[in-house]
Design an enzyme around this catalytic site. Structure first.
Site, PDB file in Angstrom:
ATOM      1  N   HIS A 257       0.771  -0.620  -0.126  1.00 38.14           N
ATOM      2  CA  HIS A 257      -0.171  -0.353   0.380  1.00 38.14           C
ATOM      3  C   HIS A 257       0.931   1.319   0.114  1.00 38.14           C
ATOM      4  O   HIS A 257       1.959   0.950   0.823  1.00 38.14           O
ATOM      5  CB  HIS A 257      -1.367  -0.024   1.332  1.00 38.14           C
ATOM      6  CG  HIS A 257      -1.760   1.387   0.930  1.00 38.14           C
ATOM      7  ND1 HIS A 257      -2.603   2.380   1.486  1.00 38.14           N
ATOM      8  CD2 HIS A 257      -3.251   0.440   0.330  1.00 38.14           C
ATOM      9  CE1 HIS A 257      -2.831   2.664   1.133  1.00 38.14           C
ATOM     10  NE2 HIS A 257      -3.684   1.809   0.512  1.00 38.14           N
TER      11      HIS A 257
ATOM     12  N   ASP B  30      -7.584  -5.227  -0.054  1.00 36.32           N
ATOM     13  CA  ASP B  30      -8.452  -5.814  -1.361  1.00 36.32           C
ATOM     14  C   ASP B  30      -8.047  -7.813  -1.287  1.00 36.32           C
ATOM     15  O   ASP B  30      -8.309  -8.783  -1.739  1.00 36.32           O
ATOM     16  CB  ASP B  30      -7.641  -5.655  -2.489  1.00 36.32           C
ATOM     17  CG  ASP B  30      -8.494  -4.350  -2.862  1.00 36.32           C
ATOM     18  OD1 ASP B  30      -7.027  -3.605  -3.320  1.00 36.32           O
ATOM     19  OD2 ASP B  30      -9.263  -4.440  -2.655  1.00 36.32           O
TER      20      ASP B  30
HETATM   21  C1  SDX Z   1      -5.924   0.096  -2.987  1.00 37.13           C
HETATM   22  O1  SDX Z   1      -4.644   4.495  -1.590  1.00 37.13           O
HETATM   23  C2  SDX Z   1      -5.405   3.559  -1.547  1.00 37.13           C
HETATM   24  O2  SDX Z   1      -5.738   4.402  -0.436  1.00 37.13           O
HETATM   25  C3  SDX Z   1      -6.246   2.672  -1.764  1.00 37.13           C
HETATM   26  C4  SDX Z   1      -6.735   1.418  -1.886  1.00 37.13           C
HETATM   27  C5  SDX Z   1      -8.157   2.299  -1.198  1.00 37.13           C
HETATM   28  O3  SDX Z   1      -8.531   1.969  -0.462  1.00 37.13           O
HETATM   29  O4  SDX Z   1      -9.099   3.757  -2.294  1.00 37.13           O
HETATM   30  O5  SDX Z   1      -6.549   1.339  -0.044  1.00 37.13           O
HETATM   31  C6  SDX Z   1      -7.369   0.290  -2.444  1.00 37.13           C
HETATM   32  O6  SDX Z   1      -6.006   0.124  -4.128  1.00 37.13           O
HETATM   33  C7  SDX Z   1      -5.560  -1.515  -2.533  1.00 37.13           C
HETATM   34  C8  SDX Z   1      -3.863  -1.800  -3.213  1.00 37.13           C
HETATM   35  C9  SDX Z   1      -4.747  -2.536  -4.470  1.00 37.13           C
HETATM   36  N1  SDX Z   1      -3.555  -2.964  -5.289  1.00 37.13           N
HETATM   37  C10 SDX Z   1      -2.599  -4.492  -5.310  1.00 37.13           C
HETATM   38  O7  SDX Z   1      -3.371  -4.830  -4.110  1.00 37.13           O
HETATM   39  C11 SDX Z   1      -1.975  -4.773  -5.945  1.00 37.13           C
HETATM   40  C12 SDX Z   1      -0.493  -4.883  -5.539  1.00 37.13           C
HETATM   41  N2  SDX Z   1       0.206  -3.831  -4.645  1.00 37.13           N
HETATM   42  C13 SDX Z   1       1.305  -3.181  -5.825  1.00 37.13           C
HETATM   43  O8  SDX Z   1       0.559  -2.726  -6.998  1.00 37.13           O
HETATM   44  C14 SDX Z   1       1.588  -1.445  -4.647  1.00 37.13           C
HETATM   45  O9  SDX Z   1       1.819  -2.182  -3.748  1.00 37.13           O
HETATM   46  C15 SDX Z   1       0.659  -0.503  -4.779  1.00 37.13           C
HETATM   47  C16 SDX Z   1       0.557   0.065  -5.734  1.00 37.13           C
HETATM   48  C17 SDX Z   1      -0.407  -0.925  -3.641  1.00 37.13           C
HETATM   49  C18 SDX Z   1       1.252   0.411  -3.784  1.00 37.13           C
HETATM   50  O10 SDX Z   1       2.349   0.217  -5.041  1.00 37.13           O
HETATM   51  P1  SDX Z   1       3.886   2.018  -4.419  1.00 37.13           P
HETATM   52  O11 SDX Z   1       3.426   2.273  -3.270  1.00 37.13           O
HETATM   53  O12 SDX Z   1       3.985   2.713  -5.648  1.00 37.13           O
HETATM   54  O13 SDX Z   1       5.215   0.685  -4.365  1.00 37.13           O
HETATM   55  P2  SDX Z   1       5.793   0.844  -5.191  1.00 37.13           P
HETATM   56  O14 SDX Z   1       5.728   0.036  -5.952  1.00 37.13           O
HETATM   57  O15 SDX Z   1       6.813   1.942  -5.784  1.00 37.13           O
HETATM   58  O16 SDX Z   1       7.022  -0.711  -5.114  1.00 37.13           O
HETATM   59  C19 SDX Z   1       8.057  -0.256  -3.520  1.00 37.13           C
HETATM   60  C20 SDX Z   1       8.438  -2.048  -3.701  1.00 37.13           C
HETATM   61  C21 SDX Z   1       8.971  -2.242  -5.203  1.00 37.13           C
HETATM   62  O17 SDX Z   1       9.799  -2.874  -4.468  1.00 37.13           O
HETATM   63  P3  SDX Z   1      11.319  -2.539  -5.031  1.00 37.13           P
HETATM   64  O18 SDX Z   1      11.439  -2.238  -6.646  1.00 37.13           O
HETATM   65  O19 SDX Z   1      11.709  -1.105  -3.688  1.00 37.13           O
HETATM   66  O20 SDX Z   1      12.232  -3.508  -4.703  1.00 37.13           O
HETATM   67  O21 SDX Z   1       7.979  -2.693  -2.809  1.00 37.13           O
HETATM   68  C22 SDX Z   1       7.649  -3.649  -3.498  1.00 37.13           C
HETATM   69  C23 SDX Z   1       7.688  -3.295  -5.331  1.00 37.13           C
HETATM   70  O22 SDX Z   1       8.210  -4.584  -6.140  1.00 37.13           O
HETATM   71  N3  SDX Z   1       5.882  -4.214  -3.641  1.00 37.13           N
HETATM   72  C24 SDX Z   1       5.358  -5.530  -3.870  1.00 37.13           C
HETATM   73  C25 SDX Z   1       4.594  -5.245  -3.360  1.00 37.13           C
HETATM   74  N4  SDX Z   1       3.831  -3.608  -3.243  1.00 37.13           N
HETATM   75  C26 SDX Z   1       4.610  -3.677  -3.901  1.00 37.13           C
HETATM   76  N5  SDX Z   1       6.223  -6.528  -3.912  1.00 37.13           N
HETATM   77  C27 SDX Z   1       5.726  -7.133  -3.884  1.00 37.13           C
HETATM   78  N6  SDX Z   1       3.980  -7.436  -4.044  1.00 37.13           N
HETATM   79  C28 SDX Z   1       3.538  -6.703  -4.106  1.00 37.13           C
HETATM   80  N7  SDX Z   1       1.968  -6.524  -3.814  1.00 37.13           N
END
Ligand code: SDX
Length: 355
Positions: free
Chosen positions: A245, A302
């Site tokens: 998140h 989710d």
């Molecule tokens: C919702 O904003 C809100 O409040 C949204 C929400 C709401 O109520 O409206 O809470 C609802 O959208 C929840 C999120 C649902 N999406 C997912 O579950 C999809 C999977 N999650 C990721 O795509 C991600 O965690 C996000 C999009 C939710 C957040 O991404 P960020 O903050 O932009 O983090 P990032 O993509 O920059 O990742 C930071 C690091 C990375 O590793 P490095 O490149 O630093 O080595 O964390 C890792 C990412 O690879 N990472 C994950 C991960 N999420 C982040 N690694 C594995 N699995 C994951 N799910």
């Protein structure tokens, strides 16, 4: 009226709507929480009775909307149908361009009341069945399950659906709420602002993740297989759906409640299978990312909600639309705030680097 529509503490894992913690709010009916978000305070008994009566009186959708649903391509996600029908029915609303508080409140009631009916009608028609008319004697959650199934849910199922809508209702300036807010800031109509929210929520990085979680649970053949699945995904630098998140750097407080609810459903149905797969997935992600790499990647809103939909026998194609059924009250609360401000939101491009 409390100033902040919601408050998130991403480090402590706290979420409040109008300064009330969500762990208190999940014990209320969805209608009461919807009223709280939009009006800024909890309703008294008579206010709640009047608000619920207005919502239940507006659940029906017109024949024209049903006819358009029948013309939809049934291979699409229900969000694509919902986006289309919300836009279509706006032309029949006499208040469409009345941005007065009273006009917007009438539209808010119609949108909150009709979106579940649209989702359920699309689901039934897409599966070769006739739509089930809404039942005004049922709560928001029970009525939705009744309209998709054609039979009344158990008390536990109805309670879980209500809580799902409450936990999904509001989350400060997430992407879809921001999108709705920007549309309302131009003084465009409330239907257009909600359609903006729907289009944004659909994305798999946002509301679309629930359906992805459901597909992931299906792909993992057993709790023992979960560890292998996660390790393979991480090795390919792929993200695990339902985890991580932008704001929460600890367990999403909504995920805590959803996890409890999914276990309750699993026990009530005497089928721990999906719950155990989810738990094994969570254990592996926490071990590999949090404990070994210090990355704060925990289950978000989710993950266990996707598990709950499996226990409620809800198909993945409805998952994001169900998120929208809950979230529309939050979008509307933010839009009302914007209509009051009468100030356009116009960020500068350099700000995008901060987002
Ligand atoms: C919702 O904003 C809100 O409040 C949204 C929400 C709401 O109520 O409206 O809470 C609802 O959208 C929840 C999120 C649902 N999406 C997912 O579950 C999809 C999977 N999650 C990721 O795509 C991600 O965690 C996000 C999009 C939710 C957040 O991404 P960020 O903050 O932009 O983090 P990032 O993509 O920059 O990742 C930071 C690091 C990375 O590793 P490095 O490149 O630093 O080595 O964390 C890792 C990412 O690879 N990472 C994950 C991960 N999420 C982040 N690694 C594995 N699995 C994951 N799910």
């Amino acid at each position: 009226m409390s100033k902040n529509i919601s408050f998130i503490d991403g480090l402590e894992g706290i979420l409040k709507y109008r300064e009330i913690d969500i762990n208190q709010l999940v014990e209320l009916p969805y209608d009461a929480v919807s009223y709280l978000l939009i009006m800024g305070e909890l309703p008294g008994d008579q206010e709640l009775a009047d608000y619920s009566a207005r919502l239940r009186g507006e659940r029906e959708i017109n024949r024209e909307a049903i006819d358009v649903i029948r013309m939809c391509n049934f291979n699409i996600d229900s969000m694509e149908a919902l986006r289309t029908i919300v836009s279509f029915i706006s032309q029949f609303d006499p208040d469409i361009n009345d941005n007065s508080p009273e006009g917007n409140m009438r539209k808010a009631i119609r949108l909150i009341a009709k979106i579940p009916t649209i989702v359920a009608a699309y689901h039934r028609i897409a599966n070769g069945k006739e739509p089930v008319p809404p039942d005004p004697s049922l709560s928001h959650g029970a009525n939705f399950l009744y309209m998709i199934r054609g039979s009344k849910p158990s008390d536990l199922e109805a309670e879980v659906m209500e809580k799902d809508f409450i936990l999904s209702a509001e989350h400060e300036l997430n992407a879809s709420t921001f999108s709705s807010r920007v549309t309302a800031s131009t003084l465009s109509d409330l239907y257009s602002a909600v359609v903006s929210g729907l289009c944004t929520l659909k994305g798999p990085l946002h509301g679309g993740a629930r359906a992805e979680v459901m597909a992931m649970i299906d792909e993992i053949s057993s709790p023992e297989d979960a560890e292998k699945y996660v390790l393979e995904k991480l090795a390919k630098k792929e993200k695990i759906m339902g985890f991580g998140h932008r704001v929460y750097k600890t367990y999403d407080p909504r995920g805590v409640v959803f996890k409890q609810l999914s276990r309750q459903l699993a026990e009530a149905k005497g089928n721990m299978y999906w719950y155990e797969i989810a738990e094994a997935t969570e254990r592996t992600v926490i071990r590999e990312l949090v404990e070994k790499k210090g990355k704060p990647i925990y289950p978000n809103v989710d993950f266990y909600s996707g598990v709950i939909y499996k226990y409620l026998d809800i198909p993945p194609k409805l998952a994001t639309s169900i998120f929208a059924i809950g979230r529309v009250s939050g979008w509307i609360a933010h839009c009302f705030d914007q209509y009051e401000k009468k100030k356009i939101i116009r960020p500068r491009a350099f700000m995008l680097d901060e987002c």
